[in-house]
Design a protein around this motif. Structure first.
Motif, PDB file in Angstrom:
ATOM      1  N   GLY A 243       7.743  -1.806  -1.188  1.00 25.31           N
ATOM      2  CA  GLY A 243       8.127  -1.112  -2.045  1.00 25.31           C
ATOM      3  C   GLY A 243       7.966   0.311  -1.860  1.00 25.31           C
ATOM      4  N   TYR A 244       8.355   1.317  -2.487  1.00 23.18           N
ATOM      5  CA  TYR A 244       8.291   2.564  -1.931  1.00 23.18           C
ATOM      6  C   TYR A 244       7.080   3.410  -2.914  1.00 23.18           C
ATOM      7  CZ  TYR A 244      10.440   7.175  -0.795  1.00 23.18           C
ATOM      8  OH  TYR A 244      10.900   8.437  -0.525  1.00 23.18           O
ATOM      9  N   LEU A 245       7.188   3.397  -3.959  1.00 23.06           N
ATOM     10  CA  LEU A 245       6.289   4.183  -4.849  1.00 23.06           C
ATOM     11  C   LEU A 245       5.039   3.652  -4.857  1.00 23.06           C
ATOM     12  CD1 LEU A 245       8.425   5.929  -7.604  1.00 23.06           C
ATOM     13  CD2 LEU A 245       7.802   6.766  -5.216  1.00 23.06           C
ATOM     14  N   ILE A 246       4.062   3.426  -4.023  1.00 27.17           N
ATOM     15  CA  ILE A 246       2.802   2.485  -4.216  1.00 27.17           C
ATOM     16  C   ILE A 246       1.669   3.453  -3.944  1.00 27.17           C
ATOM     17  CG2 ILE A 246       3.964   0.436  -3.379  1.00 27.17           C
ATOM     18  CD1 ILE A 246       2.717   1.050  -0.521  1.00 27.17           C
ATOM     19  N   GLY A 247       1.765   4.782  -4.006  1.00 28.61           N
ATOM     20  CA  GLY A 247       0.643   5.964  -4.081  1.00 28.61           C
ATOM     21  C   GLY A 247      -0.179   5.585  -2.402  1.00 28.61           C
ATOM     22  N   ASP A 248      -1.313   5.743  -2.479  1.00 29.59           N
ATOM     23  CA  ASP A 248      -2.091   5.829  -1.261  1.00 29.59           C
ATOM     24  C   ASP A 248      -2.388   4.389  -0.801  1.00 29.59           C
ATOM     25  OD1 ASP A 248      -1.754   8.685  -1.288  1.00 29.59           O
ATOM     26  OD2 ASP A 248      -3.973   9.109  -1.843  1.00 29.59           O
ATOM     27  N   MET A 249      -1.812   3.353  -1.197  1.00 25.87           N
ATOM     28  CA  MET A 249      -1.877   1.966  -0.691  1.00 25.87           C
ATOM     29  C   MET A 249      -1.638   1.961   0.775  1.00 25.87           C
ATOM     30  SD  MET A 249      -0.560  -1.056  -3.283  1.00 25.87           S
ATOM     31  CE  MET A 249      -0.847  -2.399  -2.215  1.00 25.87           C
ATOM     32  N   TRP A 250      -0.990   2.849   1.211  1.00 21.38           N
ATOM     33  CA  TRP A 250      -0.399   3.118   2.635  1.00 21.38           C
ATOM     34  C   TRP A 250      -1.746   3.277   3.377  1.00 21.38           C
ATOM     35  CZ3 TRP A 250       4.029   1.329   3.497  1.00 21.38           C
ATOM     36  CH2 TRP A 250       5.429   1.586   2.338  1.00 21.38           C
ATOM     37  N   GLU A 251      -2.696   3.804   2.874  1.00 18.63           N
ATOM     38  CA  GLU A 251      -4.053   4.043   3.658  1.00 18.63           C
ATOM     39  C   GLU A 251      -4.832   2.758   3.705  1.00 18.63           C
ATOM     40  OE1 GLU A 251      -5.997   7.414   2.090  1.00 18.63           O
ATOM     41  OE2 GLU A 251      -4.211   8.413   1.892  1.00 18.63           O
ATOM     42  N   GLN A 252      -4.404   1.577   3.283  1.00 16.27           N
ATOM     43  CA  GLN A 252      -5.078   0.316   3.196  1.00 16.27           C
ATOM     44  C   GLN A 252      -4.417  -0.268   4.569  1.00 16.27           C
ATOM     45  OE1 GLN A 252      -4.191  -1.588  -0.457  1.00 16.27           O
ATOM     46  NE2 GLN A 252      -5.390  -0.482  -1.637  1.00 16.27           N
ATOM     47  N   GLN A 253      -5.180  -0.510   5.727  1.00 13.75           N
ATOM     48  CA  GLN A 253      -4.788  -1.076   6.868  1.00 13.75           C
ATOM     49  C   GLN A 253      -4.368  -2.607   6.565  1.00 13.75           C
ATOM     50  OE1 GLN A 253      -6.440  -0.401  10.675  1.00 13.75           O
ATOM     51  NE2 GLN A 253      -6.652   1.765  10.399  1.00 13.75           N
ATOM     52  N   SER A 254      -5.155  -3.283   5.736  1.00 12.82           N
ATOM     53  CA  SER A 254      -4.826  -4.475   5.640  1.00 12.82           C
ATOM     54  C   SER A 254      -3.547  -4.758   5.092  1.00 12.82           C
ATOM     55  CB  SER A 254      -5.903  -5.409   4.663  1.00 12.82           C
ATOM     56  OG  SER A 254      -5.841  -4.859   3.502  1.00 12.82           O
ATOM     57  N   PHE A 255      -3.337  -3.823   3.996  1.00 13.60           N
ATOM     58  CA  PHE A 255      -1.990  -3.839   3.583  1.00 13.60           C
ATOM     59  C   PHE A 255      -0.585  -3.599   4.444  1.00 13.60           C
ATOM     60  CE2 PHE A 255       1.630  -1.446   1.262  1.00 13.60           C
ATOM     61  CZ  PHE A 255       2.071  -2.656   0.311  1.00 13.60           C
ATOM     62  N   ILE A 256      -0.926  -2.566   5.320  1.00 12.97           N
ATOM     63  CA  ILE A 256      -0.001  -2.342   6.316  1.00 12.97           C
ATOM     64  C   ILE A 256       0.244  -3.427   7.360  1.00 12.97           C
ATOM     65  CG2 ILE A 256       0.502   0.150   5.965  1.00 12.97           C
ATOM     66  CD1 ILE A 256      -1.160   0.718   8.327  1.00 12.97           C
ATOM     67  N   ARG A 257      -0.712  -4.256   7.720  1.00 16.73           N
ATOM     68  CA  ARG A 257      -0.813  -5.136   8.279  1.00 16.73           C
ATOM     69  C   ARG A 257       0.067  -6.437   7.878  1.00 16.73           C
ATOM     70  NH1 ARG A 257      -6.289  -4.501   9.958  1.00 16.73           N
ATOM     71  NH2 ARG A 257      -6.758  -6.142   8.226  1.00 16.73           N
TER      72      ARG A 257
END
Lengths: 634, 634
Positions: A47-61
């Motif tokens: 998804g595109y609009l997810i705020g600062d979830m991009w800073e969760q390493q577990s999420f990007i993994r």
């Protein structure tokens, strides 16, 4: 000949698990239909609009791992999809592992490599950072990579070569903003063409709806296809995503342009769809009969976006019932008609909450509305509670410990107005909504929100500000459209449309005497619009300059003659202008900071789309000089 | 020898008129003191956090015009200052006239030119786009300009040469983030050194306060001076600026480092100051005796920032009186002690609003607090209104028009809790604040805000969430500090500090029985902190991994042994984790969207600093696998 599937999917932001599952389903379907290629939107997995979830390493993994599942599924079909790509060895400008907004091209269970490029995926070149967009906050652009590699950006824009049935095809893969390069010094399409040949451009997007944007997109993308004499496929997501303060719809409208720039097929807006097109790059798609694009700058499109947006937001927050304070006025009536259509009238509870200032006229209109819509209905008067509040505040002694003296607080009529509004929303509607098992709506419109003509914790409260991106005149348009085209009967009583708009919070707002709001919508709607929606946001300096030049009505787009009719003298004009400008930057802004999420449809919505600092109003030196000059000569 | 004035000014955001006036005053003073150079902060004329005002062309023209006034005033003194620079002929990435975040060096009434550079000003190279920063949204960086010019960024970082008393000095002018290049692939200081000689580095900044940031800055900047063997002058703004949802203080702390990296002077934090230093670049400032830097990572610094921030925000919104709901608990007591110190107790009205659930203990504590602080005080009970609300909601029939059937709504104890909270804030405090001529405070802390343990339009309402960037344990620290160091007496009653924290909204929260909040602060404060403040934001996957590894307490920084004491089994641990994670991403977030502005002190505050989308909670595949594994083996 290529058979291409357009995966116009409903991307659920922040749910790689669900999105991947859907993509695997669609890949399976497309394979069954013997498609050669399936194209998914930008950021289809996270998804595109997810705020600062991009800073969760577990999420990007997690996104990476789901991306591997999609790559593995690319057997017997080429899969093109958007996902975050992570270079764990390198850092982004924020020092975290470097993330790219990337386009992946997978075939035979693996990514299609390119020895001329440092990664086996393509990187977004142009990062939007206007309106609601924050790409640079999270992602590293191809432009920055080019700087680091000491190469031209253009030299890194290389077509991807895939092989289908033994034949090579060169795909020019770009991501969303890369196709909107007018304002940038890099032109990705032109660069790809120069590094070509390119048989087919593919633009994967996650592009939120704005009224009229698809019309513009068709002009822009169509000319790209024509100028390069190459077909172009645009795949956009559908669904709802938000940035906290502002809620967006995604209209999809995935479109295929032939090499003459003509549209040869498109997916319906606001609907998940797996669409197929058979395209022979050798004839540029010219064997298809062109179709006309649907216009998206009209009331029907606005209704569709609002209705879809409400629907998506309700499912996001898992809400199935709503309570609406029904005043008998236009805003709550439009809100009720919208929600009743979406949730069914049995899940919509209209509550009329009269004080002694409410007319029989509007009370009857609220009841009529409920009957017309067949919504649940109740009446709970507020006068007793309001009187209790007033007496408690004014009769309780305040003690000063320093001198033991006591004094009382004095309630003005203006304070009483706000007490009523808060009584309705915070005391009653919030409690009723909780008992009813749902939320209550905020029915404020954009005109009110601009200048804070609404009460905080009162009529400005609610779980979603559904109409807060519509000027008052658009609310009326929507009312007419709901009656004539959606319900095909007068569910919103004509008297609600005809009556003077009024908050009915004091004798000065008695509708039966024709008294109502201080906002004169036929002028102020347009004035306020210039403050926020204009490309170069207007300020009093611009307004006064246009006024003096005699071009104001034309610049604002309001009716001719209205300015001189409303303001006989420059002094009155200036007083009005400063009154609203002060509110816009003052109390209006303070209230917006605490407003519910705004459902966006316009080119500039309040919230994350139009960022504001609470600094008070400002008048430029040029404004002050012009004002002094005008006032001295009249 | 250069006599340099550090213009650590209080920049008023969005007020070029006032800022220019102050700069002209300081220039005059510095000239009188025979300073050779005066240095002002980044964006000294417009201010830095002004939202999308940058899109008002009249505003940027105004800033340019005021900048001309400053340039004209640079007679007999060299003036270095930050302002927006506009290239009206070129476009930024958003298509509007291109704006640079620029450093101007003016002498003899004009800008010091450099034929090697396309503009007569210097451009910020590194644009922060993390936390509250949005530089790329508005400004064009030197990196982008370099790409366009097809030059290395480094080659454009050229020292500015000025002449003082017939002698040339080469100044390495950089802007804020340019000095924090650790995470970037460009190093402006190194580039300037390579293009040198550089006699003196000057970093003009607009750098918001964060607890402990100045300590780090001293380490970073000191090593820059040492590594280049060149003195460095850092000039930062003081004052308050905000981004709507989040309010920042600017601590100034302008500092001069000699060529050995030692601090030879600095301005006091949070205070406007025109400081002078006589610096001979030839001896690198080594003739001064180094001074020790003040530590800024302690409770005193936190108090200073909060107190200063409140003060500045109150002047921004022109508020001179406040009302505080005083429950007898710790949060409202700390709030009261803070505001009473700032506004004077005669301008602070404490209101105790008991329901039948409030203990005599806390009622007495509220009265005691008011007496200790000598604030105005009153008691207004809410039970009558709450009973009225409950009876109105539960006794009014809801009619279904479809079948004419009626039914009643059922109020649960949980709903009654929220009714009480809203009754206090929206019904009473908002009305009282209006009659008192002020606003009412929001006393919610960061722990509550994280998981929405507060009522929307209830205790989460107010004009400023003063304590919302402090974890509960920090609120206690602040209470102790206020008593011991600020008031030097027990103004906050010890019993308020000792009592169990409780909302007192139901019999389950009876403080006299030791019952209180469901948040176990000694553990949850630290758990929640890892969700938002950690560099790599923690998610349940990280937490569960640490739990399984046995490193959780160490990773979170909470007391050893607490986890196994609170959660005898993994199942209980996981249930607790998921409960709060769901609230954090669910209702907590929904409430934060409508919360008042948050006063920031930590490395990550809610609001614009930590951007969030309302998408619900998510558990990665790795989390689910780990959870299944743990639960199956226990």
């Amino acid at each position: 000949m290529l058979k291409i599937a357009l995966g116009q999917m409903d991307v659920i932001p922040g749910r790689p698990d669900l999105n991947t599952k859907k993509m695997l389903d669609m890949i399976h379907q497309a394979r069954t239909q013997q498609a050669d290629i399936i194209v998914f939107p930008e950021m289809a997995i996270p998804g595109y609009l997810i705020g600062d979830m991009w800073e969760q390493q577990s999420f990007i993994r997690d996104c990476e791992a789901f991306g591997q599942d999609i790559i593995a599924a690319a057997a017997g079909i080429c899969v093109i999809f958007g996902n975050v790509a992570v270079d764990w060895e390198k850092r982004g400008d924020d020092g975290r592992p470097r993330k790219y907004n990337a386009c992946f091209v997978a075939q035979n269970g693996k990514l299609v490599p390119d020895h001329r490029f440092p990664y086996p995926f393509r990187i977004k070149t142009l990062h939007p950072n206007y309106r609601e967009f924050d790409d640079t906050r999270h992602f590293y652009s191809l432009r920055k990579l080019a700087l680091d590699l000491k190469q031209d950006t253009e030299s890194l824009l290389l077509p991807v070569t895939i092989k289908v049935s033994g034949k090579e095809y060169h795909l020019g893969c770009i991501i969303c903003e890369d196709g909107w390069n007018d304002d940038y010094t890099v032109d990705p399409i032109a660069a790809l063409a120069a590094n070509g040949p390119v048989d087919l451009y593919i633009n994967i997007s996650s592009s939120p709806f704005t009224l009229g944007k698809n019309n513009k997109r068709n002009r822009v993308f169509s000319s790209q296809a024509r100028d390069t004499a190459t077909p172009l496929i645009y795949v956009n997501t559908v669904g709802g995503q938000n940035n906290g303060k502002t809620v967006y719809t995604f209209d999809g409208f995935s479109t295929v342009y032939n090499c003459a720039g003509e549209i040869i097929t498109y997916c319906p807006p606001f609907r998940e769809k797996l669409e197929y097109i058979e395209l022979d790059p050798e004839n540029g798609g010219l064997n298809h009969i062109p179709v006309a694009a649907a216009d998206d700058n009209n009331i029907s499109s606005m209704y569709q976006a609002i209705s879809y947006g409400i629907n998506k937001f309700l499912s996001t927050i898992n809400m199935k019932k709503v309570v609406i304070g029904a005043s008998g006025g236009i805003d709550s009536a439009v809100s009720a008609a919208l929600y009743a259509k979406i949730l069914g009238p049995e899940n919509v509870l209209l509550v009329n909450m009269p004080s002694k200032y409410n007319s029989q006229t509007t009370k009857d209109l609220a009841a009529q509305l409920a009957a017309n819509l067949r919504c649940l209905y109740t009446v709970i008067p507020i006068q007793e509670a309001v009187d209790l509040t007033i007496s408690q505040i004014s009769q309780t002694a305040v003690v000063c410990p320093a001198n033991k003296k006591t004094h009382h607080l004095n309630i003005t009529p203006f304070i009483t107005e706000n007490i009523q509004a808060r009584d309705r929303s915070s005391r009653l509607l919030a409690g009723i909504a909780a008992t009813f098992g749902g939320g209550f709506t905020c029915n404020a419109n954009k005109s009110e929100l601009t200048v804070g003509y609404s009460t905080l914790y009162g009529d400005q409260a609610g779980f979603l500000a559904t109409l807060a991106d519509l000027w008052k005149h658009q609310v009326y348009q929507l009312a007419g459209y709901l009656n004539s085209c959606i319900y095909e009967e007068e569910v919103i009583p004509q008297a609600t449309i005809d009556i003077v708009p009024s908050a009915e919070l004091s004798p000065d707002q008695a509708v039966d005497e024709g008294k109502g709001d201080p906002i004169i919508y036929p002028y102020h709607d347009y004035l306020f619009r210039s403050f926020i929606e204009y490309w170069h946001k207007a300020t009093p300096e611009d307004i006064l300059t246009w006024y003096q030049e005699g071009s104001l009505e034309e610049k604002l787009g309001c009716e001719a003659g209205i300015v001189s009719r409303l303001f006989p003298s420059p002094k009155e004009f200036i007083t009005d202008l400063e009154r609203w400008w002060n509110l816009y930057a003052g109390m209006g802004l303070a209230k917006r900071i605490q407003s519910p999420p705004v459902l966006a449809v316009s080119r500039r919505a309040y919230g994350f789309d139009h960022r504001e600092a609470q600094n008070g109003s400002y008048y430029t030196r040029a404004y002050n000089n012009l004002k002094a000059k005008i006032l001295s000569t009249c």
